[in-house]
Design a protein around this motif. Structure first.
Motif, mmCIF file in Angstrom:
data_model
loop_
_atom_site.group_PDB
_atom_site.id
_atom_site.type_symbol
_atom_site.label_atom_id
_atom_site.label_comp_id
_atom_site.label_asym_id
_atom_site.label_seq_id
_atom_site.Cartn_x
_atom_site.Cartn_y
_atom_site.Cartn_z
ATOM 1 N N PHE A 20 66.308 123.025 -49.700
ATOM 2 C CA PHE A 20 66.203 121.593 -50.002
ATOM 3 C C PHE A 20 67.592 120.964 -49.942
ATOM 4 O O PHE A 20 68.476 121.313 -50.730
ATOM 5 N N GLN A 21 67.761 120.034 -48.987
ATOM 6 C CA GLN A 21 69.029 119.318 -48.813
ATOM 7 C C GLN A 21 68.760 117.817 -48.832
ATOM 8 O O GLN A 21 67.612 117.379 -48.693
ATOM 9 N N LEU A 22 69.795 117.030 -48.991
ATOM 10 C CA LEU A 22 69.649 115.585 -48.928
ATOM 11 C C LEU A 22 69.663 115.128 -47.476
ATOM 12 O O LEU A 22 70.232 115.793 -46.615
ATOM 13 N N TYR B 289 68.772 108.581 -50.378
ATOM 14 C CA TYR B 289 68.523 109.887 -49.761
ATOM 15 C C TYR B 289 67.124 110.372 -50.125
ATOM 16 O O TYR B 289 66.548 109.957 -51.139
ATOM 17 N N TRP C 112 64.564 114.233 -49.760
ATOM 18 C CA TRP C 112 64.679 115.671 -49.566
ATOM 19 C C TRP C 112 64.363 116.037 -48.109
ATOM 20 O O TRP C 112 63.344 115.624 -47.557
ATOM 21 N N VAL D 250 68.363 125.163 -53.463
ATOM 22 C CA VAL D 250 68.636 123.757 -53.766
ATOM 23 C C VAL D 250 70.073 123.405 -53.405
ATOM 24 O O VAL D 250 71.022 124.007 -53.901
ATOM 25 N N GLY E 44 71.192 119.838 -53.397
ATOM 26 C CA GLY E 44 71.089 118.395 -53.579
ATOM 27 C C GLY E 44 72.202 117.781 -54.400
ATOM 28 O O GLY E 44 72.165 116.587 -54.697
ATOM 29 N N ASN F 72 70.988 115.941 -58.109
ATOM 30 C CA ASN F 72 69.553 116.032 -57.830
ATOM 31 C C ASN F 72 68.979 117.409 -58.174
ATOM 32 O O ASN F 72 68.665 118.213 -57.283
ATOM 33 N N LEU G 279 66.225 119.938 -58.660
ATOM 34 C CA LEU G 279 64.880 120.005 -58.081
ATOM 35 C C LEU G 279 63.884 120.477 -59.135
ATOM 36 O O LEU G 279 64.155 121.405 -59.900
ATOM 37 N N MET H 133 76.136 120.297 -52.870
ATOM 38 C CA MET H 133 75.602 119.105 -52.202
ATOM 39 C C MET H 133 75.780 119.217 -50.696
ATOM 40 O O MET H 133 76.890 119.302 -50.178
ATOM 41 N N SER I 17 74.208 117.290 -47.101
ATOM 42 C CA SER I 17 73.420 116.121 -46.688
ATOM 43 C C SER I 17 73.470 115.915 -45.185
ATOM 44 O O SER I 17 74.488 116.194 -44.533
ATOM 45 N N SER J 90 63.450 114.971 -57.352
ATOM 46 C CA SER J 90 64.769 115.000 -58.001
ATOM 47 C C SER J 90 64.614 114.503 -59.426
ATOM 48 O O SER J 90 63.856 113.566 -59.690
#
Length: 519
Positions: free
Chosen positions: A300-302, A322, A324, A346, A348, A359, A361, A396, A398, A451
């Motif tokens: 899970f990324q932005l 943003y 997911w 995760v 985020g 963020n 999760l 993080m 993105s 989030s």
């Protein structure tokens, strides 16, 4: 024949009355008039539809930067102890921009309009934006139970009470009809002192029919459930005389009730909620991830939400900055099998100074997320399915495009758009976080990934006993930071090499031509 002239007359009168409305006065078309929002950034007329619903006509609000909510309060001016009203467009998130729109607001929980003293647009940071007092003697429109029930001698046709919910909606409690034995059977409405097919219109059953496709009832209704009827276009309860269960094939009236003496205080009809952007031309396809035993690691990324073809079209929600991206795809549908353990990786962000990049999760049964930004009352109605309850936050990473490059709707597909984005990770050496989740027999059939701090970022997870055989996962694409950087380096190396080859070929050709010229 339905009284069309009466409908036209009532419609014209309702428009005239809407423009000359006085506070706390009933308007058959819109409800009890509450007041008007006025100001440089806000406009709209507010009506009470029923004791749990408000609507705002021609609503305009163009200052969404103030984190504004619709608000009810026990005081004449809004306070932090008031009740936030979620919206159909933004859920419990702060509202965004509205431009001459029809806003319908359903009160949360068991709240009733008449128990409050004010309705407002309220920003906790910048105090009230616009406030409308609620009269102490307000009487919201109410539904009505007619004095008859269906009772026929053929095919066990019968019912419990019949409720007029609003001008165009009728609820029949404990409906009974042996549709599995009858030659056919539909609901019809019409005018006159007798039930006649020639004076009628078919009525769809909600969830079974549409207005243009009303089919015969072929199943057995045993009284264990209620049904809702939606009156067709051009008809409401004030211009029909009867409702019947009718056999069209043999022109037989199985049972009917008379629609008469309906109070003028019946709630107006407001259209059922339709998801956003369903008709966006060329909207991108929604990705699917099937959680097979060899496909249990999900990252899970932005990522950028796109414009009109992106998240708002895919998920029928207005996103924030943003959303997911899961295994490189924007908010895909995920299928998970009960009893299988999944590792949710995760990336985020966990920046406590900027909630946009913080963020954690988590998985829950509500569609909007941002659990930490909800009120205690809102939290009480939400069940978090994953552990820990506070979610899991990691480094993080993105997907974003270069600044100034914002024509996102120009891309024909999400993959074209994604290939235009660049994956960046702050502190790439920082460790990832992992949320482990094993759905069980007690897990709800549908969950959402979210989030903790930002609304409308995620998508749906279908929890199943057996993974669907008719669906395939969307194709694998690079999404791990290290792999993506490696593929980008290879691409740039290839590009540099190709450019060098082209340049060398050019020099070689030039030398040959020069040599030939002097021979």
């Amino acid at each position: 024949m339905i009284r069309l002239k009466h409908i036209a007359f009532v419609f014209l009168i309702s428009i005239w009355r809407a423009t000359t409305q006085t506070i706390n006065e009933m308007n058959e078309e819109y409800g009890v008039y509450l007041g008007e929002f006025t100001g440089p950034n806000v406009q709209g007329k507010v009506y009470v539809v029923n004791e749990t619903t408000l609507q705002i006509l021609n609503f305009t609000y163009n200052d969404p930067s103030r984190e504004t909510y619709f608000w009810l309060d026990d005081e004449s001016q809004p306070t932090e102890k008031g009740v936030k009203i979620p919206t159909r467009e933004y859920g419990p998130a702060p509202i965004g921009q509205y431009e001459n729109q029809h806003a319908i607001l359903n009160l949360p929980g068991f709240h009733k309009v008449h128990r409050f003293k004010s309705f407002s647009l309220y920003s906790k940071k910048q105090l009230p934006i616009a406030v409308i007092p609620i009269p102490s003697d307000i009487q919201p429109p109410k539904s009505h139970i007619i004095g008859e029930e269906l009772a026929g001698i053929r095919y066990n046709t019968a019912s419990g009470p019949i409720q007029i919910i609003d001008r165009k909606t009728i609820k029949i409690f404990a409906f009974r009809f042996e549709g599995n034995k009858a030659p056919d059977g539909v609901f019809i409405v019409g005018n006159g002192s007798t039930v006649e097919l020639g004076k009628s219109r078919k009525v769809p059953i909600r969830g079974k029919d549409t207005e243009n496709n009303v089919e015969s009832m072929t199943e057995k209704y045993d009284g264990s459930r209620d049904i809702i009827l939606d009156l067709p276009t051009g008809i409401d309860v004030y211009n029909i005389d009867w409702l019947a269960v009718y056999c069209i094939k043999f022109r037989v009236n199985y049972a009917n009730v008379w629609i008469k003496d309906i109070p003028t205080t019946i709630p107006p009809h407001v259209a059922p909620f339709e998801p956003l952007n369903l008709s966006v031309p060329g909207k991108w396809d929604k990705a699917v991830i099937i959680g097979e035993t060899n496909h249990t690691n999900l990252t899970f990324q932005l990522g950028d939400p796109g414009q009109t073809k992106g998240y708002s079209a895919l998920r029928s929600q207005y996103p924030g900055d943003y959303v997911w991206y899961v295994n490189g795809y924007m908010a895909p549908d995920i299928y998970m099998k009960r009893g299988v353990t999944y590792n949710l990786i995760v990336e985020g962000g966990k920046d406590r100074a900027q909630l946009t990049f913080n963020n954690p999760l988590y998985l829950s049964e509500d569609p909007h997320g941002a659990f930490d930004r909800l009120t205690d009352e809102e939290k009480a109605h939400i069940r978090i399915a994953s552990q820990p309850k506070a979610g899991v936050a990691g480094r993080m990473c993105s997907w974003s495009h270069d600044e100034g490059d914002s024509n996102e709707d120009a891309f024909g597909s999400f993959l074209e758009f994604r290939n235009h984005l660049k994956l960046k990770c702050e502190n790439p050496s920082e460790s990832q976080a992992i949320l482990t989740f094993t759905p069980s027999a007690n897990t709800s059939n549908i969950l959402y990934y979210h989030s903790m701090n930002n609304f409308n970022m995620g998508g749906m997870i279908y929890i199943v006993d057996d993974l669907p055989a008719h669906l395939n996962s969307s194709p694998e694409i690079p999404y791990k930071y290290e792999d993506w950087v490696h593929s980008e380096d290879n691409f740039h190396s290839y590009t540099s090499f190709a450019q060098a080859v082209n340049y060398s070929s050019y020099i070689y050709s030039f030398c040959i031509l020069l040599l030939l010229r002097f021979l």
